[in-house]
Design an enzyme around this catalytic site. Structure first.
Site, PDB file in Angstrom:
ATOM      1  N   ASP A  77       0.893  -1.159   0.000  1.00  0.00           N
ATOM      2  CA  ASP A  77       0.000   0.000   0.000  1.00  0.00           C
ATOM      3  C   ASP A  77       0.931   1.209   0.000  1.00  0.00           C
ATOM      4  O   ASP A  77       1.448   1.591   1.047  1.00  0.00           O
ATOM      5  CB  ASP A  77      -0.893  -0.016   1.237  1.00  0.00           C
ATOM      6  N   GLU A 105      -1.275  -1.331  -4.770  1.00  0.00           N
ATOM      7  CA  GLU A 105      -2.498  -0.580  -5.034  1.00  0.00           C
ATOM      8  C   GLU A 105      -2.225   0.447  -6.122  1.00  0.00           C
ATOM      9  O   GLU A 105      -1.230   1.170  -6.080  1.00  0.00           O
ATOM     10  CB  GLU A 105      -2.990   0.115  -3.764  1.00  0.00           C
ATOM     11  N   ASP A 118      -2.609   0.932   7.143  1.00  0.00           N
ATOM     12  CA  ASP A 118      -1.776   0.751   5.937  1.00  0.00           C
ATOM     13  C   ASP A 118      -1.265  -0.692   5.846  1.00  0.00           C
ATOM     14  O   ASP A 118      -1.143  -1.246   4.756  1.00  0.00           O
ATOM     15  CB  ASP A 118      -0.591   1.720   5.953  1.00  0.00           C
TER      16      ASP A 118
END
Length: 174
Positions: free
Chosen positions: A10, A71, A144
């Protein structure tokens, strides 16, 4: 030993979540490492990016993942934040490619839909699903880290279908 190791990321400049998962099947997945790489906002941008580079390079070296799932960066209201996320993402993508990993990018809604069954799932719902699917004692913190695990889980769910499709295409070309 696992059939496949996946590094989920992430991306972020201040907090870059990561999760390393070992997978034998879509039902047999184990967390090998989950955490967050942090850089101080007071540090110079180039130093922060260099630190992310060092840390991700270390994860790639230590765990030797077959695949890196990250992501996909989308436009955000804060341009400064979007730039930092994009720069961190670029470092991860380049290092993964250089290490010979398969690289996949997933949108936030793809990750949420795959992990929680709904593209509008909240961070709390994603965290709980990560905890459940990886049989963890607690939800990974901060968010996260849980998000990175969700990204890796998304890849673990989707990768077998991609491999089957690619094999079918390769057979049809012969």
């Amino acid at each position: 030993m696992f059939a496949q190791v996946v590094l989920g990321v992430d991306p972020g400049l201040t907090r870059c979540g990561y999760a390393v998962l070992g997978m034998n099947s879509s039902q047999d997945i184990k967390a090998l490492a989950i955490g967050v790489l942090r850089t101080p906002p007071s540090a110079a941008l180039h130093d922060r990016l260099a630190e992310i580079h060092r840390e991700v390079e270390g994860l790639l070296s230590d765990f030797k993942p077959h695949a890196v799932a990250i992501e996909q960066v989308f436009f955000q209201n804060n341009v400064r934040t979007a730039m930092g996320v994009g720069q961190a993402s670029g470092i991860v993508l380049a290092l993964a490619a250089r290490a010979g990993c398969d690289v996949a990018q997933y949108t936030p809604s793809q990750v949420k839909n795959t992990v929680a069954g709904w593209g509008g799932a909240t961070k709390e719902q994603i965290g709980l699903m990560v905890q459940q699917r990886l049989r963890l004692e607690a939800v990974p913190q901060p968010a996260d880290a849980a998000d990175a695990a969700a990204i890796a889980l998304c890849h673990c769910s989707i990768a077998p279908f991609i491999a089957s499709r690619d094999a079918a295409i390769a057979r049809s070309i012969r």
